[in-house]
Design an enzyme around this catalytic site. Sequence first.
Site, PDB file in Angstrom:
ATOM      1  N   THR A   1     -16.478 -48.802  47.984  1.00  0.00           N
ATOM      2  CA  THR A   1     -15.355 -49.692  47.623  1.00  0.00           C
ATOM      3  C   THR A   1     -14.104 -48.914  47.218  1.00  0.00           C
ATOM      4  O   THR A   1     -13.035 -49.489  47.086  1.00  0.00           O
ATOM      5  CB  THR A   1     -15.752 -50.607  46.441  1.00  0.00           C
ATOM      6  OG1 THR A   1     -16.154 -49.762  45.354  1.00  0.00           O
ATOM      7  CG2 THR A   1     -16.904 -51.527  46.829  1.00  0.00           C
TER       8      THR A   1
ATOM      9  N   ALA B   1     -10.959 -45.921  47.467  1.00  0.00           N
ATOM     10  CA  ALA B   1      -9.957 -45.621  48.506  1.00  0.00           C
ATOM     11  C   ALA B   1     -10.557 -44.711  49.576  1.00  0.00           C
ATOM     12  O   ALA B   1     -10.402 -44.960  50.781  1.00  0.00           O
ATOM     13  CB  ALA B   1      -8.732 -44.965  47.856  1.00  0.00           C
TER      14      ALA B   1
ATOM     15  N   ARG C   1     -21.701 -52.918  39.642  1.00  0.00           N
ATOM     16  CA  ARG C   1     -20.577 -53.865  39.552  1.00  0.00           C
ATOM     17  C   ARG C   1     -20.212 -54.417  40.942  1.00  0.00           C
ATOM     18  O   ARG C   1     -19.864 -55.579  41.092  1.00  0.00           O
ATOM     19  CB  ARG C   1     -19.354 -53.141  38.944  1.00  0.00           C
ATOM     20  CG  ARG C   1     -18.258 -54.052  38.426  1.00  0.00           C
ATOM     21  CD  ARG C   1     -17.126 -53.277  37.764  1.00  0.00           C
ATOM     22  NE  ARG C   1     -16.517 -52.284  38.630  1.00  0.00           N
ATOM     23  CZ  ARG C   1     -16.648 -50.955  38.469  1.00  0.00           C
ATOM     24  NH1 ARG C   1     -17.392 -50.487  37.476  1.00  0.00           N
ATOM     25  NH2 ARG C   1     -16.076 -50.103  39.293  1.00  0.00           N
TER      26      ARG C   1
ATOM     27  N   ARG D   1     -18.564 -27.763  44.583  1.00  0.00           N
ATOM     28  CA  ARG D   1     -17.713 -26.947  45.452  1.00  0.00           C
ATOM     29  C   ARG D   1     -17.858 -25.439  45.185  1.00  0.00           C
ATOM     30  O   ARG D   1     -17.816 -24.637  46.099  1.00  0.00           O
ATOM     31  CB  ARG D   1     -16.243 -27.327  45.263  1.00  0.00           C
ATOM     32  CG  ARG D   1     -15.883 -28.647  45.906  1.00  0.00           C
ATOM     33  CD  ARG D   1     -14.418 -28.967  45.735  1.00  0.00           C
ATOM     34  NE  ARG D   1     -14.112 -30.307  46.215  1.00  0.00           N
ATOM     35  CZ  ARG D   1     -13.195 -31.104  45.668  1.00  0.00           C
ATOM     36  NH1 ARG D   1     -12.483 -30.679  44.630  1.00  0.00           N
ATOM     37  NH2 ARG D   1     -12.963 -32.312  46.131  1.00  0.00           N
TER      38      ARG D   1
ATOM     39  N   CYS E   1      -8.360 -32.124  48.117  1.00  0.00           N
ATOM     40  CA  CYS E   1      -7.354 -32.525  49.113  1.00  0.00           C
ATOM     41  C   CYS E   1      -6.200 -31.527  49.201  1.00  0.00           C
ATOM     42  O   CYS E   1      -5.783 -31.145  50.300  1.00  0.00           O
ATOM     43  CB  CYS E   1      -6.815 -33.907  48.787  1.00  0.00           C
ATOM     44  SG  CYS E   1      -6.388 -34.135  47.074  1.00  0.00           S
TER      45      CYS E   1
ATOM     46  N   HIS F   1       0.174 -35.980  50.401  1.00  0.00           N
ATOM     47  CA  HIS F   1       0.638 -34.859  49.577  1.00  0.00           C
ATOM     48  C   HIS F   1       1.641 -34.004  50.358  1.00  0.00           C
ATOM     49  O   HIS F   1       1.566 -33.910  51.588  1.00  0.00           O
ATOM     50  CB  HIS F   1      -0.541 -33.945  49.223  1.00  0.00           C
ATOM     51  CG  HIS F   1      -1.502 -34.498  48.225  1.00  0.00           C
ATOM     52  ND1 HIS F   1      -1.254 -35.591  47.421  1.00  0.00           N
ATOM     53  CD2 HIS F   1      -2.759 -34.091  47.906  1.00  0.00           C
ATOM     54  CE1 HIS F   1      -2.296 -35.831  46.638  1.00  0.00           C
ATOM     55  NE2 HIS F   1      -3.234 -34.928  46.913  1.00  0.00           N
TER      56      HIS F   1
ATOM     57  N   GLN G   1      -3.537 -37.605  52.047  1.00  0.00           N
ATOM     58  CA  GLN G   1      -4.539 -37.192  51.057  1.00  0.00           C
ATOM     59  C   GLN G   1      -5.871 -37.907  51.253  1.00  0.00           C
ATOM     60  O   GLN G   1      -6.941 -37.324  51.059  1.00  0.00           O
ATOM     61  CB  GLN G   1      -4.006 -37.501  49.651  1.00  0.00           C
ATOM     62  CG  GLN G   1      -4.924 -37.075  48.517  1.00  0.00           C
ATOM     63  CD  GLN G   1      -5.946 -38.114  48.120  1.00  0.00           C
ATOM     64  OE1 GLN G   1      -5.705 -39.310  48.272  1.00  0.00           O
ATOM     65  NE2 GLN G   1      -7.095 -37.686  47.644  1.00  0.00           N
TER      66      GLN G   1
HETATM   67  C1  2RA Z   1      -5.630 -35.499  43.221  1.00  0.00           C
HETATM   68  N1  2RA Z   1      -6.913 -33.764  44.305  1.00  0.00           N
HETATM   69  O1  2RA Z   1      -4.777 -35.589  44.094  1.00  0.00           O
HETATM   70  C2  2RA Z   1      -7.002 -34.960  43.520  1.00  0.00           C
HETATM   71  C3  2RA Z   1      -7.812 -36.003  44.206  1.00  0.00           C
HETATM   72  N2  2RA Z   1      -9.049 -35.547  44.595  1.00  0.00           N
HETATM   73  O2  2RA Z   1      -5.446 -35.875  42.049  1.00  0.00           O
END
Ligand code: 2RA
Length: 339
Positions: A11, A13, A39, A99, A134, A247, A322
């Site tokens: 659910t 983004a 939920r 990671r 990202c 971004h 992003q």
């Molecule tokens: C941000 N990199 O843009 C983080 C999201 N994963 O806040």
Amino acid sequence: DAPSLAVVGVTGAVGQEFLSVLSDRNFPYSSIKMLASKRSAGKRLTFEDKDYVIEELTPDSFDGVDIALFSAGGSISKEFGPIAVERGSVVVDNSSAFRMDEKVPLVIPEVNPDAMAHIKLGLGKGALIANPNCSTIICLMAATPLHRHAKVTRMVVSTYQAASGAGAAAMEELELQTREVLEGKQPTCKIFKQQYAFNLFSHNAPVLSNGYNEEEMKLVKETMKIWNDLDVKVTATCIRVPVMRAHAESVNLQFEKPLDEDTARDILKNAPGVVVIDDRASNHFPTPLEVSNKDDVAVGRIRRDVSQDGNHGLDIFVCGDQIRKGAALNAIQIAEMLL
Ligand code: 2RA
């Protein structure tokens, strides 16, 4: 035959973008489980003309699942990622939980596909692959082709990060605040505790004892891991700007050997997943709006760094979606490598 899938955090983004990308790329699947918190359990969604009921995430959710796409936050990944692996799933995790785990490949398919070469489906055992942050993905999609040509020794990154990185609620709040400010009302500040509309601020990630925030240290550490180069010097300043879902990043690169701007431009024009928008005459360069909802990362402002001797430095400007290449698309490209 086609793998069985599970989407954890369907659910959110990124979860929703997983579904869009799976469909856009005709990703083959024999079945797909839509998983979320208690939920959301019971809610219905339609995907590729089929109705699904969202199921609550439990350990048993992963029985019979070949590939599990996770984007439900670090704590859910920490708790359920290993369980899914134990049940035999290959997990592609969009959170930061694993990671930097040396046993876990951190992969951008166009950059370091070999890092996951040992992981296959159908071996009867699971595995976990981490999706980079990202801002790291977007930066390295452009910096790596140049690095491969002339070895980057130092990289300075300034990011201009969209609301989407903080989730769907942050995007909604940015829109709400913008309306409120234009109507002369007090902006609603629930997500960031400060006005976001018509403003910008240092990234909302926690600030560490060295004065960097977690987002900046992700860029530093993930670059070293993905390039498998502990000598590269990276520094970053991450800023949240009032942009919805793409971004932007200013990147200064210093190289071990000369790399002139024309050669750099040619390299980038031929780089996978990259488009060059570098039109000085009309002052047309990458913008967040132009890359939103698109797969490719856009690069421009390619120029020799005048503060460096000879051609050992370049400045570039990069924009990338992003939610898509910064998260969902990269994760599904990883999954495609398992097919
Ligand atoms: C941000 N990199 O843009 C983080 C999201 N994963 O806040």
